[in-house]
Write an enzyme that holds these catalytic residues in place. Structure first.
Site, mmCIF file in Angstrom:
data_model
loop_
_atom_site.group_PDB
_atom_site.id
_atom_site.type_symbol
_atom_site.label_atom_id
_atom_site.label_comp_id
_atom_site.label_asym_id
_atom_site.label_seq_id
_atom_site.Cartn_x
_atom_site.Cartn_y
_atom_site.Cartn_z
ATOM 1 N N CYS A 1 0.850 -1.185 0.000
ATOM 2 C CA CYS A 1 0.000 0.000 0.000
ATOM 3 C C CYS A 1 0.892 1.244 0.000
ATOM 4 O O CYS A 1 2.097 1.158 0.238
ATOM 5 C CB CYS A 1 -0.905 0.028 1.225
ATOM 6 S SG CYS A 1 -2.062 -1.355 1.328
ATOM 7 N N GLY A 2 0.288 2.377 -0.249
ATOM 8 C CA GLY A 2 1.006 3.639 -0.205
ATOM 9 C C GLY A 2 0.410 4.552 0.847
ATOM 10 O O GLY A 2 -0.812 4.704 0.928
#
Length: 300
Positions: free
Chosen positions: A2-3
């Site tokens: 994820c970011g």
């Protein structure tokens, strides 16, 4: 994978640009998780209402009815601002408990995204650019905020499964990683009175921190407690009404970078999320250390 992005402003002159800066940072992280995206914005309303952000899967069809019901319950016109599939309801703090109970009992189709004096959360499935545009995030102002773009590994691709997760007033969390003991922690937290909307392990982490805050810990202390109680690998970025914190697990296998100037503190899963921030060339840039709590707070 994820970011995560986060921005905590020290310089009030940057507050009108918070939404635009967070949007640019999050869009840069799109390829770390294109399934869903969300942003939490902390903004001090001049009228200082209590704010409840709700989402409707059917668009805004229920929002008008909600405004009427809130007005009838509180005896005053409801202030409700529609933003895409979400709406922000502003009301007096003394009416918040009754209104929240009414929404949960009488509007099962509405999802409560956040509640508190300053927090507003907007999240949906889709690419960060599309999600940000749907809510007009770039035009939002505020003091601090966090964002997340998700690759779904722990639960379904849904609005409720998107980050940030908020499990208490003015508190939210975004997470990159995975917890191995979230099911046992969930059962324990349910016994202690916490509510859950999803099977996502990140919601458990958010609820754990909320529970610690309710027990009187500050955010920094709650994060330190998590080092002993949360098993897995994770990077957390969390927010409260006045605070902003970062924690990596003791192994710190997930990427993370921070930058600080006299105007802001910024977090990104990768440095490229920070490159367009003002004064980044003069910033102190570092990788947060494993098992070390980083915490900033501003006056209420």
């Amino acid at each position: 994978m994820c970011g995560i992005v986060g921005l905590f402003l020290k310089d009030s002159r940057l507050e009108p640009e918070l939404g635009a800066m967070l949007t640019a940072m999050l869009v840069t992280m799109t390829d770390r998780g294109p399934d869903s995206a969300g942003i939490a914005i902390y903004n001090a309303d001049a009228e200082k209402p209590f704010k409840i952000t709700v989402q409707s899967p059917e668009g805004d069809t229920e929002f008008g009815t909600l405004a009427d019901r809130v007005a009838a319950l509180t005896g005053a016109p409801a202030r409700l601002e529609r933003k895409g599939s979400h709406a922000v309801l502003a009301l007096g703090r003394d009416r918040a408990k009754a209104v929240l109970a009414m929404i949960r009992s009488d509007f099962p189709g509405l999802r409560i995204m956040s509640q508190g004096n300053r927090i507003e959360i907007f999240k949906e499935t889709g690419l960060p650019q599309s999600v940000a545009e749907a809510f007009g995030v770039a035009a939002m102002r505020g003091t601090h905020g966090i964002g997340h773009t998700r690759m779904a590994t722990e639960s379904a691709v849904t609005t409720l499964g998107a980050h940030p997760f908020s499990t208490g007033p003015d508190q939210c969390l975004v997470h990159n990683g995975s917890l191995s003991n979230h099911n046992s922690l969930r059962r324990q937290l349910v016994r202690d009175g916490m509510r859950f909307e999803t099977e996502n392990d990140s919601e458990v982490a958010a609820a754990y921190l909320t529970h610690r805050l309710q027990e009187g810990r500050d955010l920094g202390g709650a994060l330190r407690d998590g080092l002993a109680d949360l098993d897995g690998f994770y990077t957390f970025v969390v927010g409260t009404e006045t605070g902003f914190g970062v924690l990596r697990d003791p192994i710190a296998c997930k990427p993370a970078v921070m930058a600080e100037t006299d105007r802001y503190v910024a977090f990104g899963s990768e440095y490229r999320a920070l490159v367009d921030l003002p004064g980044i060339r003069e910033a102190r840039v570092w990788e947060p250390q494993p098992a070390e709590v980083y915490f900033w707070e501003r006056a209420a």
